[in-house]
Scaffold this active site. Structure first.
Site, PDB file in Angstrom:
ATOM      1  N   ASP A  47     -25.065  14.907  12.024  1.00 37.11           N
ATOM      2  CA  ASP A  47     -25.324  16.113  12.921  1.00 37.11           C
ATOM      3  C   ASP A  47     -26.482  16.532  12.182  1.00 37.11           C
ATOM      4  O   ASP A  47     -27.414  17.179  13.147  1.00 37.11           O
ATOM      5  CB  ASP A  47     -24.207  17.208  12.605  1.00 37.11           C
ATOM      6  CG  ASP A  47     -22.753  16.333  13.278  1.00 37.11           C
ATOM      7  OD1 ASP A  47     -22.341  15.648  13.041  1.00 37.11           O
ATOM      8  OD2 ASP A  47     -22.395  17.245  14.506  1.00 37.11           O
ATOM      9  N   ASP A 173     -15.197   8.952  16.444  1.00 37.17           N
ATOM     10  CA  ASP A 173     -13.988   8.893  15.650  1.00 37.17           C
ATOM     11  C   ASP A 173     -12.876   8.139  16.344  1.00 37.17           C
ATOM     12  O   ASP A 173     -12.048   7.357  16.084  1.00 37.17           O
ATOM     13  CB  ASP A 173     -13.361  10.292  15.828  1.00 37.17           C
ATOM     14  CG  ASP A 173     -14.494  11.233  14.929  1.00 37.17           C
ATOM     15  OD1 ASP A 173     -15.372  10.754  14.754  1.00 37.17           O
ATOM     16  OD2 ASP A 173     -14.005  12.569  14.549  1.00 37.17           O
ATOM     17  N   GLU A 403     -19.872  20.133  23.266  1.00 41.28           N
ATOM     18  CA  GLU A 403     -19.927  18.903  22.213  1.00 41.28           C
ATOM     19  C   GLU A 403     -20.316  17.622  23.149  1.00 41.28           C
ATOM     20  O   GLU A 403     -20.912  16.849  22.630  1.00 41.28           O
ATOM     21  CB  GLU A 403     -18.657  19.084  21.639  1.00 41.28           C
ATOM     22  CG  GLU A 403     -18.541  17.953  20.493  1.00 41.28           C
ATOM     23  CD  GLU A 403     -17.169  18.391  19.619  1.00 41.28           C
ATOM     24  OE1 GLU A 403     -16.409  18.829  20.190  1.00 41.28           O
ATOM     25  OE2 GLU A 403     -16.689  17.388  18.752  1.00 41.28           O
TER      26      GLU A 403
HETATM   27  C1  GLC Z   1     -16.613  14.594  15.285  1.00 41.14           C
HETATM   28  C2  GLC Z   1     -17.564  13.654  15.819  1.00 41.14           C
HETATM   29  C3  GLC Z   1     -18.458  13.154  14.904  1.00 41.14           C
HETATM   30  C4  GLC Z   1     -19.324  14.489  14.601  1.00 41.14           C
HETATM   31  C5  GLC Z   1     -18.552  15.522  14.069  1.00 41.14           C
HETATM   32  C6  GLC Z   1     -19.077  16.900  13.874  1.00 41.14           C
HETATM   33  O1  GLC Z   1     -15.937  14.252  14.027  1.00 41.14           O
HETATM   34  O2  GLC Z   1     -16.802  12.452  16.269  1.00 41.14           O
HETATM   35  O3  GLC Z   1     -19.370  12.149  15.260  1.00 41.14           O
HETATM   36  O4  GLC Z   1     -20.328  14.021  13.346  1.00 41.14           O
HETATM   37  O5  GLC Z   1     -17.441  15.600  14.954  1.00 41.14           O
HETATM   38  O6  GLC Z   1     -19.752  17.123  14.820  1.00 41.14           O
END
Ligand code: GLC
Length: 431
Positions: A47, A173, A403
């Protein structure tokens, strides 16, 4: 569009730009950003790399700071953690007490897709001042150490690929690619725990309980090994070659090579080139002949997932594969582009496991779109590249800085006011 409409549109874009900047500023907790204040109240690895691109549009010093704080948490062996718990916050599970990684600052014990090198190169290209040169020179050896860590610990096949040891490492995830490999994970001994994500968000957008039990079991395993990455990568309960992390690392190595050449780091250039060459051949391991695409492949069962996910199309971003492999992937991309109102669904909509609202099992993610679009542009797929960009802009304009987004209706899913969505708007989709 007539003149009045054009002016109105221009005004709407300026408003969106302001909103995006405000999101980044308000998610800035002082030198690092949280992806979203409620659901993810710490610093997340990939991120931050994308968020830096957003900051670079209006505050380049702050952009560098984002990446520097990420590397401030690097372990001595080069590993860069998925989460850095700079401050206490009980709004997220699993926190530092669960991970027990034994570091200061407290971190999780797994990593995330290595995109930092690529974003550093992007920011550097924007402004090659002396000051920025010093920063890149400072970051370069740190990123090099991280990529060496991948080479040392995560490429047991010696093919230039990346083995993930937890689904969260992939950044995707609950992608269906992990269903089969994680089904074998023993959850019988996990202790009681309370999820926090479902306190903030609707359950139907989040991974199932069964997935969470497995995530926790994998953390408990890593903790029991004191986060010894050698043991985890060789004996752990989840070891899957992720097509996404692999493509992103190949791309990041290409960006590192360009930086090494520009900065006269000859020795490093030779080393990086050897990784790239190894991957150029090794990538065939992920090729699924029956499907005609690159797919993640489980190391433990030695089975291809046979699933076409958005990560499959990062092959253009990494620029790997033979002409024939590329043209088969293009066919899939075109097929999906006809089947989806908005590109790029996180898995192919004709897959029975497609779920338009559930996280990485259907929704569109702006950061993945950015990389696919960039790759398409570079290999000459200009129309597809443009379509992905316009779709991303329309999703954000229609629903806000969510998101992720439903690829059929455009509805926002997951958290609102998301840092990396705002960053992608500023750096790319909103332009
Ligand atoms: C979730 C997403 C991941 C991201 C995180 C924070 O775990 O799957 O890709 O880095 O959220 O946004």
């Amino acid at each position: 569009m007539n003149e009045t409409e054009k002016n109105r549109d221009q005004h709407a874009i300026l408003e969106m730009n302001k909103r995006a900047r405000d999101i980044l500023i308000s998610n800035d907790l002082g030198g690092y950003s949280v992806p979203n204040k409620d659901v993810y109240p710490f610093q997340w690895n990939w991120d931050s790399a994308f968020v830096a691109l957003g900051f670079a549009e209006f505050d380049i010093d702050r952009a560098w700071k984002e990446i520097e704080t990420l590397f401030d948490a690097q372990w001595a062996d080069g590993f860069v953690p998925q989460i850095i718990f700079w401050q206490e916050n009980d709004g997220y599970f699993p926190g530092p007490d669960v991970w027990q990684a034994g570091k200061n600052p407290a971190t999780s014990g797994i990593t995330q897709p290595p995109v930092a090198a690529s974003m550093v190169r992007q920011i550097w290209q924007k402004d090659k001042s002396k000051k920025n040169q010093a920063i890149v020179e400072r970051l370069f050896p740190k990123i090099m150490a991280w990529h060496r860590w991948f080479d040392k610990y995560r490429d047991p096949l010696r093919k230039g690929l990346v083995v993930a040891t937890h689904p969260w490492e992939t950044g995707r995830d609950n992608a269906p690619e992990w269903d089969q490999p994680s089904a074998a994970v023993d959850i019988s001994a996990i202790g009681p725990y309370e999820r926090r994500d479902t306190l903030h968000l609707d359950k139907k957008m989040r991974p199932h309980k069964q997935d969470y039990d497995r995530y926790v079991a994998m953390i408990e395993y890593g903790r029991a090994q004191s986060w010894d990455h050698k043991i985890i990568a060789n004996e752990g309960p989840f070891r899957t070659v992720d097509v996404g992390m692999t493509m992103m690392l190949i791309r990041a190595n290409k960006d590192m090579l360009a930086l090494a050449e520009e900065f006269g780091c000859q020795k490093e250039a030779v080393e990086i080139k050897s990784w790239i060459d190894r991957a150029a051949e090794g990538i065939d391991y992920l090729w699924n002949e029956k499907i005609g695409a690159f797919c993640s492949r489980d190391l433990i069962s030695d089975r291809s997932s046979g699933i076409i996910s958005s990560a499959t199309f990062l092959c253009f971003y990494a620029d790997v594969g033979s002409d024939d492999q590329k043209s088969q992937c293009i066919k899939h991309l075109k097929r999906i582009s006809l089947a989806s109102k908005f590109l790029m669904p996180s898995i192919s909509p004709d897959n029975p496991r497609f779920d338009a609202m559930r996280y990485w099992r259907g929704p569109v993610w702006a950061v993945v779109n950015y990389m696919i679009s960039q790759g398409c542009m570079e290999v000459g797929l200009k129309d597809l590249s443009q379509r992905i960009k316009i779709d991303t802009a329309n999703l954000i304009r229609q629903s806000g800085f969510y998101e992720a987004f439903n690829p059929q209706t455009g509805e926002g899913t997951g958290g609102e006011d998301f840092s990396w969505t705002a960053a992608m708007w500023l750096h790319w989709a909103g332009k």
